[in-house]
Design an enzyme around this catalytic site. Structure first.
Site, PDB file in Angstrom:
ATOM      1  CE  LYS A 116      -3.286  -2.912   0.305  1.00 48.44           C
ATOM      2  NZ  LYS A 116      -3.252  -3.681  -0.940  1.00 48.44           N
ATOM      3  CD  GLU A 200      -5.027   6.196   3.822  1.00 52.98           C
ATOM      4  OE1 GLU A 200      -4.507   5.678   2.824  1.00 52.98           O
ATOM      5  OE2 GLU A 200      -6.227   6.006   4.139  1.00 52.98           O
ATOM      6  CG  HIS A 235     -13.275  -4.931   5.760  1.00 51.68           C
ATOM      7  ND1 HIS A 235     -13.324  -3.602   5.439  1.00 51.68           N
ATOM      8  CD2 HIS A 235     -13.015  -5.005   7.090  1.00 51.68           C
ATOM      9  CE1 HIS A 235     -13.095  -2.898   6.540  1.00 51.68           C
ATOM     10  NE2 HIS A 235     -12.918  -3.716   7.539  1.00 51.68           N
ATOM     11  NE  ARG A 292      -9.314  -9.651  -6.789  1.00 52.95           N
ATOM     12  CZ  ARG A 292      -9.181  -8.677  -5.899  1.00 52.95           C
ATOM     13  NH1 ARG A 292      -7.998  -8.141  -5.665  1.00 52.95           N
ATOM     14  NH2 ARG A 292     -10.226  -8.208  -5.237  1.00 52.95           N
TER      15      ARG A 292
END
Ligand code: MV4
Length: 510
Positions: A116, A200, A235, A292
């Site tokens: 990330k 963040e 999630h 993907r």
């Protein structure tokens, strides 16, 4: 063009990829584990090879076994589907080393987007907007406190090697930051073997909107429209749609151009998806890139008229994209329901077992990408996704109506499914109004749980009312001085026994 492709996956996506191959006249090779011997993807393939016991670590994740099957079968390419090895740079490299074409991006692109922080560093260089914060791991609690002051609380701590919500911490105040950072770093080290944690600004109640991109190996990259993926539980996406109810054509173009810029900065090839967080003011921020083909690709296929798996295979065969951005248009609306073998009345726990009866919907505007059939035993060893039911219409209302009709036709016996959940979502006012964010489903389920708890309490309430009525009736009879209204009621609750009972009793006992 390839003559034979190995599909290194199972379930509905393996069937979906095999369909594209068959339409292109390409032979297909399936791989299967012990529990998948009778699975649909094995039945639909031209050849099938057993690769080991049920656990994915001993079968669908075994690169050596899969490459051995590619060699033995003469497959010139491998399609990884999603999950399993689809984002494994080592596997993509092993395919290249073995002279087998991996139908997807290069190991380089995968590695860059897999971390990330390296992804954020690339986005910084490319001028792609990402959530304010650091693009490298924090080196000290003081640095964390300084950045948090700059961007403003609440802040989100995230593991660089994490994803899908793992290793995330929401921090509301300065007092909580140090301890949250320490626990996030130790959890990241434990879970991913990498303690790097960055920070963040937290976007409150964000939407999760992602942009599909497609790039050939000759430098051509296009965007294919966005997908609204905010309806998630823990999630895990549950329902996705294209286009997003809140994205207009100007925002779509801007998101698309940013997504293309992100893909080009990673020298990306083949199908990929840029995930954005969108705040209440419709500002969008790069979140991560998925390297993907995604579960929810059908809603993009239906609204663009493209077949993404055909295009993936043509790109992997070295062909140029057969269109430019100006050739593409979004038309109509598509909504996908992920049909899981889960029990909605038991906390959505997996519900494996034999499918004894299966009635499947079809008809106008309905697409079904399914890996199940009547008589099949749903194993407990893998993700419980059974099928995807997609409704397509000229607008969102028609897509919803068609999907509601199709869900009404769906009947699965022998195992539990989450079909009833979609009937609730599609009928929900907030859903119909397009009022969605990543907390939507939690709120709907909480609402439904409260309603269910109230219904469950009803028998007690009725029982109490009956007892009260009997007591009132007995009191009236046993105490002649008690006021009795003309119709024989003693003025108790509305559910007091009817007149004739009351009258009969008072006569008899007097
Ligand atoms: C966030 C966020 C709010 N602010 N980052 C969750 C998993 C991973 N993909 C990133 N996630 C989030 N990152 C900031 N700065 C909220 C989430 C989030 C979320 C994001 C997308 C889809 C569903 C989600 C559910 C909870 C939290």
């Amino acid at each position: 063009m390839f003559k034979k492709i190995l599909i290194a996956n199972r379930g509905e996506i393996a069937v979906r990829v095999m369909r594209a191959c068959r339409e292109m006249g390409i032979a297909t090779v399936a791989v299967y584990s012990d529990v998948d011997r009778a699975a649909l993807h094995v039945r639909k393939s031209d050849e099938a090879y057993h690769i080991g016991p049920a656990p994915a670590s001993e079968s669908y994740l075994r690169m050596d076994k899969i490459l051995d099957v590619a060699k033995r079968s003469g497959a010139e390419a491998i399609h990884p589907g999603y999950g399993f090895l689809s984002e494994n740079a080592k596997f993509a490299q092993a395919c290249a080393d073995a002279g087998v074409k991996f139908i997807g991006p290069t190991p380089h692109s995968m590695r860059m987007m897999g971390s990330k922080t390296s992804a954020r560093q690339e986005m910084e260089k490319a001028g792609v907007p990402f959530v304010p914060g650091t693009s490298r791991g924090l080196t000290s609690p003081e640095e964390g406190e300084e950045v948090a002051e700059r961007v403003g609380y609440p802040v989100m701590l995230k593991a660089a090697a994490g994803g899908g919500g793992k290793g995330m911490r929401l921090v509301h105040t300065r007092q909580d930051l140090r301890s949250a950072l320490e626990s996030a770093q130790s959890e990241a080290q434990r879970s991913f073997g990498d303690s790097e944690v960055y920070i963040e600004k937290a976007i409150v109640n964000p939407r999760h909107i992602e942009m599909q991109i497609l790039a050939d190996e000759h430098g051509n990259t296009v965007w294919l429209g966005e997908r609204e993926c905010s309806i998630q539980r823990r999630h895990q996406k549950v329902l996705e749609e294209a286009p997003s109810p809140i994205v207009d054509s100007d925002m779509r173009r801007r998101m698309g151009e940013v997504a293309v810029k992100a893909a080009q900065s990673a020298k990306y090839t083949n199908a990929g998806t840029i995930e954005f967080l969108v705040d209440q003011q419709k500002n969008f921020y790069f979140l991560e890139m998925n390297t993907r083909l995604q579960v929810e690709h059908p809603v993009t296929e239906l609204t663009t008229g493209l077949d993404l798996v055909h295009l993936q295979i043509h790109i992997a065969a070295g062909e140029k994209l057969p269109f430019t951005q100006s050739d593409l248009a979004i038309r109509g609306h598509a909504i996908e329901c992920r049909i899981y073998a889960e029990d909605p009345d038991n906390n959505y726990f997996p519900s494996p077992g034999k499918i004894t009866v299966l009635l499947q919907p079809s008809g106008p505007g309905i697409r079904r990408d399914s890996g199940m059939y009547e008589g099949w035993n749903v194993p407990m060893d893998y993700d419980p996704l059974l099928a995807k039911l997609i409704g397509y219409g000229s607008d969102r209302e028609q897509a919803i109506m068609r999907l509601e009709r199709a869900l009404y036709e769906y009947f699965v016996a022998g195992i539990k499914t989450n079909i009833s959940l979609f009937q609730r979502i599609l009928g929900d006012a907030d859903f119909r109004a397009g009022k969605l964010d990543t907390g939507y489903l939690d709120r709907l389920l909480a609402k439904n749980n409260q309603a269910a708890a109230a219904r469950a309490a009803e028998p007690q309430i009725e029982a109490l009312e009956t007892i009260a009525a009997i007591a009132a009736g007995m009191f009236a009879v046993l105490d002649p001085a008690a006021p009795v209204s003309k119709n024989g009621n003693t003025g108790g609750p509305a559910s007091v026994p009817s007149n004739w009972k009351q009258k009969g009793r008072s006569e008899a006992l007097r």
